[in-house]
Design an enzyme around this catalytic site. Sequence first.
Site, PDB file in Angstrom:
ATOM      1  N   PRO A  11       0.791  -1.221   0.000  1.00 57.36           N
ATOM      2  CA  PRO A  11       0.000   0.000   0.000  1.00 57.36           C
ATOM      3  C   PRO A  11       0.830   1.281   0.000  1.00 57.36           C
ATOM      4  O   PRO A  11       1.878   1.363   0.632  1.00 57.36           O
ATOM      5  CB  PRO A  11      -0.832  -0.104   1.278  1.00 57.36           C
ATOM      6  CG  PRO A  11      -0.129  -1.083   2.130  1.00 57.36           C
ATOM      7  CD  PRO A  11       0.563  -2.022   1.202  1.00 57.36           C
ATOM      8  N   ARG A  19       4.366  10.887  -1.911  1.00 53.48           N
ATOM      9  CA  ARG A  19       4.233  10.627  -0.480  1.00 53.48           C
ATOM     10  C   ARG A  19       5.592  10.743   0.207  1.00 53.48           C
ATOM     11  O   ARG A  19       6.532  10.031  -0.124  1.00 53.48           O
ATOM     12  CB  ARG A  19       3.685   9.220  -0.255  1.00 53.48           C
ATOM     13  CG  ARG A  19       3.587   8.866   1.208  1.00 53.48           C
ATOM     14  CD  ARG A  19       3.049   7.463   1.407  1.00 53.48           C
ATOM     15  NE  ARG A  19       3.016   7.166   2.824  1.00 53.48           N
ATOM     16  CZ  ARG A  19       3.546   6.086   3.358  1.00 53.48           C
ATOM     17  NH1 ARG A  19       4.127   5.183   2.610  1.00 53.48           N
ATOM     18  NH2 ARG A  19       3.478   5.898   4.648  1.00 53.48           N
ATOM     19  N   TYR A  24      10.947   8.633   1.238  1.00 52.13           N
ATOM     20  CA  TYR A  24      10.927   7.659   0.141  1.00 52.13           C
ATOM     21  C   TYR A  24      11.598   8.144  -1.133  1.00 52.13           C
ATOM     22  O   TYR A  24      11.699   7.389  -2.095  1.00 52.13           O
ATOM     23  CB  TYR A  24       9.484   7.254  -0.174  1.00 52.13           C
ATOM     24  CG  TYR A  24       8.794   6.629   1.009  1.00 52.13           C
ATOM     25  CD1 TYR A  24       9.105   5.341   1.418  1.00 52.13           C
ATOM     26  CD2 TYR A  24       7.841   7.334   1.736  1.00 52.13           C
ATOM     27  CE1 TYR A  24       8.486   4.759   2.508  1.00 52.13           C
ATOM     28  CE2 TYR A  24       7.215   6.764   2.830  1.00 52.13           C
ATOM     29  CZ  TYR A  24       7.541   5.485   3.212  1.00 52.13           C
ATOM     30  OH  TYR A  24       6.927   4.912   4.294  1.00 52.13           O
ATOM     31  N   ASN A  75       8.112  -5.643  -1.133  1.00 55.76           N
ATOM     32  CA  ASN A  75       8.043  -4.520  -0.215  1.00 55.76           C
ATOM     33  C   ASN A  75       6.608  -4.494   0.297  1.00 55.76           C
ATOM     34  O   ASN A  75       5.721  -3.960  -0.352  1.00 55.76           O
ATOM     35  CB  ASN A  75       8.392  -3.200  -0.901  1.00 55.76           C
ATOM     36  CG  ASN A  75       8.414  -2.042   0.083  1.00 55.76           C
ATOM     37  OD1 ASN A  75       7.816  -2.100   1.150  1.00 55.76           O
ATOM     38  ND2 ASN A  75       9.094  -0.969  -0.294  1.00 55.76           N
ATOM     39  N   ALA A  78       3.029  -1.089   4.653  1.00 52.87           N
ATOM     40  CA  ALA A  78       2.340  -1.143   5.953  1.00 52.87           C
ATOM     41  C   ALA A  78       1.920  -2.554   6.337  1.00 52.87           C
ATOM     42  O   ALA A  78       1.816  -2.864   7.529  1.00 52.87           O
ATOM     43  CB  ALA A  78       1.127  -0.217   5.941  1.00 52.87           C
ATOM     44  N   HIS A  81       3.760  -4.868   9.167  1.00 53.28           N
ATOM     45  CA  HIS A  81       3.674  -4.787  10.614  1.00 53.28           C
ATOM     46  C   HIS A  81       2.502  -5.540  11.223  1.00 53.28           C
ATOM     47  O   HIS A  81       2.465  -5.714  12.438  1.00 53.28           O
ATOM     48  CB  HIS A  81       3.633  -3.315  11.030  1.00 53.28           C
ATOM     49  CG  HIS A  81       4.653  -2.504  10.300  1.00 53.28           C
ATOM     50  ND1 HIS A  81       6.011  -2.689  10.480  1.00 53.28           N
ATOM     51  CD2 HIS A  81       4.532  -1.561   9.330  1.00 53.28           C
ATOM     52  CE1 HIS A  81       6.673  -1.869   9.676  1.00 53.28           C
ATOM     53  NE2 HIS A  81       5.803  -1.185   8.972  1.00 53.28           N
ATOM     54  N   ASP A  88       1.674 -15.633   6.290  1.00 55.54           N
ATOM     55  CA  ASP A  88       1.413 -17.049   6.007  1.00 55.54           C
ATOM     56  C   ASP A  88       1.590 -17.350   4.521  1.00 55.54           C
ATOM     57  O   ASP A  88       2.182 -18.368   4.152  1.00 55.54           O
ATOM     58  CB  ASP A  88      -0.003 -17.438   6.437  1.00 55.54           C
ATOM     59  CG  ASP A  88      -0.167 -17.526   7.943  1.00 55.54           C
ATOM     60  OD1 ASP A  88       0.856 -17.539   8.666  1.00 55.54           O
ATOM     61  OD2 ASP A  88      -1.337 -17.576   8.398  1.00 55.54           O
ATOM     62  N   ILE A 105      12.272   0.639   1.360  1.00 53.06           N
ATOM     63  CA  ILE A 105      12.996   1.805   0.845  1.00 53.06           C
ATOM     64  C   ILE A 105      13.646   2.566   2.004  1.00 53.06           C
ATOM     65  O   ILE A 105      14.810   2.937   1.944  1.00 53.06           O
ATOM     66  CB  ILE A 105      12.043   2.709   0.031  1.00 53.06           C
ATOM     67  CG1 ILE A 105      11.574   1.950  -1.221  1.00 53.06           C
ATOM     68  CG2 ILE A 105      12.719   4.030  -0.329  1.00 53.06           C
ATOM     69  CD1 ILE A 105      10.420   2.611  -1.961  1.00 53.06           C
ATOM     70  N   SER A 106      12.873   2.772   3.062  1.00 50.82           N
ATOM     71  CA  SER A 106      13.409   3.429   4.255  1.00 50.82           C
ATOM     72  C   SER A 106      13.873   2.350   5.236  1.00 50.82           C
ATOM     73  O   SER A 106      13.737   1.156   4.972  1.00 50.82           O
ATOM     74  CB  SER A 106      12.317   4.295   4.906  1.00 50.82           C
ATOM     75  OG  SER A 106      11.305   3.471   5.447  1.00 50.82           O
ATOM     76  N   ARG A 111      12.344   4.484  12.329  1.00 51.59           N
ATOM     77  CA  ARG A 111      11.134   5.313  12.206  1.00 51.59           C
ATOM     78  C   ARG A 111      10.204   5.107  13.397  1.00 51.59           C
ATOM     79  O   ARG A 111      10.667   4.818  14.490  1.00 51.59           O
ATOM     80  CB  ARG A 111      10.462   4.992  10.868  1.00 51.59           C
ATOM     81  CG  ARG A 111      11.397   5.369   9.689  1.00 51.59           C
ATOM     82  CD  ARG A 111      10.778   5.154   8.345  1.00 51.59           C
ATOM     83  NE  ARG A 111       9.592   5.973   8.180  1.00 51.59           N
ATOM     84  CZ  ARG A 111       8.609   5.668   7.347  1.00 51.59           C
ATOM     85  NH1 ARG A 111       8.670   4.587   6.600  1.00 51.59           N
ATOM     86  NH2 ARG A 111       7.558   6.450   7.244  1.00 51.59           N
ATOM     87  N   ARG A 115       6.612   0.607  13.441  1.00 53.56           N
ATOM     88  CA  ARG A 115       7.269   0.105  12.233  1.00 53.56           C
ATOM     89  C   ARG A 115       8.452  -0.820  12.545  1.00 53.56           C
ATOM     90  O   ARG A 115       9.037  -1.406  11.643  1.00 53.56           O
ATOM     91  CB  ARG A 115       7.759   1.258  11.370  1.00 53.56           C
ATOM     92  CG  ARG A 115       6.653   2.132  10.833  1.00 53.56           C
ATOM     93  CD  ARG A 115       7.220   3.225   9.943  1.00 53.56           C
ATOM     94  NE  ARG A 115       6.254   4.272   9.708  1.00 53.56           N
ATOM     95  CZ  ARG A 115       5.318   4.248   8.765  1.00 53.56           C
ATOM     96  NH1 ARG A 115       5.214   3.209   7.973  1.00 53.56           N
ATOM     97  NH2 ARG A 115       4.484   5.250   8.627  1.00 53.56           N
TER      98      ARG A 115
END
Length: 151
Positions: A11, A19, A24, A75, A78, A81, A88, A105-106, A111, A115
């Site tokens: 996402p 963003r 990023y 990647n 979100a 987490h 799974d 990326i970060s 952070r 995270r």
Amino acid sequence: MARHVLVVNGPNLGRLGVRQPDVYGHQDLETLRKDCTQWGHELGLDVEVRQTDDEAEMIHWMHEAADGAIPVVMNPAAFTHYSYGLADAAHMVGDAGVPLMEVHISNPAARDEFRKRSVISPVATGTITGMGFFGYRLALEAVAHIIGQEA
């Protein structure tokens, strides 16, 4: 014949370049797609880059990879987490005998507190964080190395 590899992004990564560019970077998803395709070509990999904001779709992509024994660079954004369903499904990729590289990326550890925990890392072959888009190249190199050892 080049080995097919999925590069999947979770996402908000469709908003790259817009963003939080301080986190990023200023490059967009299309740049990432071109970079990954080029890097894959250099490594003898046929790279397909996808992005979704839909957790169920990303889980489906892991099922596709597991069923087809397709290596994955992921990647999860979100979903990293909290998505036990994605974890799974990602585990099934490893069970299929192909690498799954987690990329960020970060550096999530540097952070927000929430995270700092990944439910994907324990099932990933390896994790690369904080290297910007270059992290994808490193992940593709790792995939090429791992599948090269299997040949």
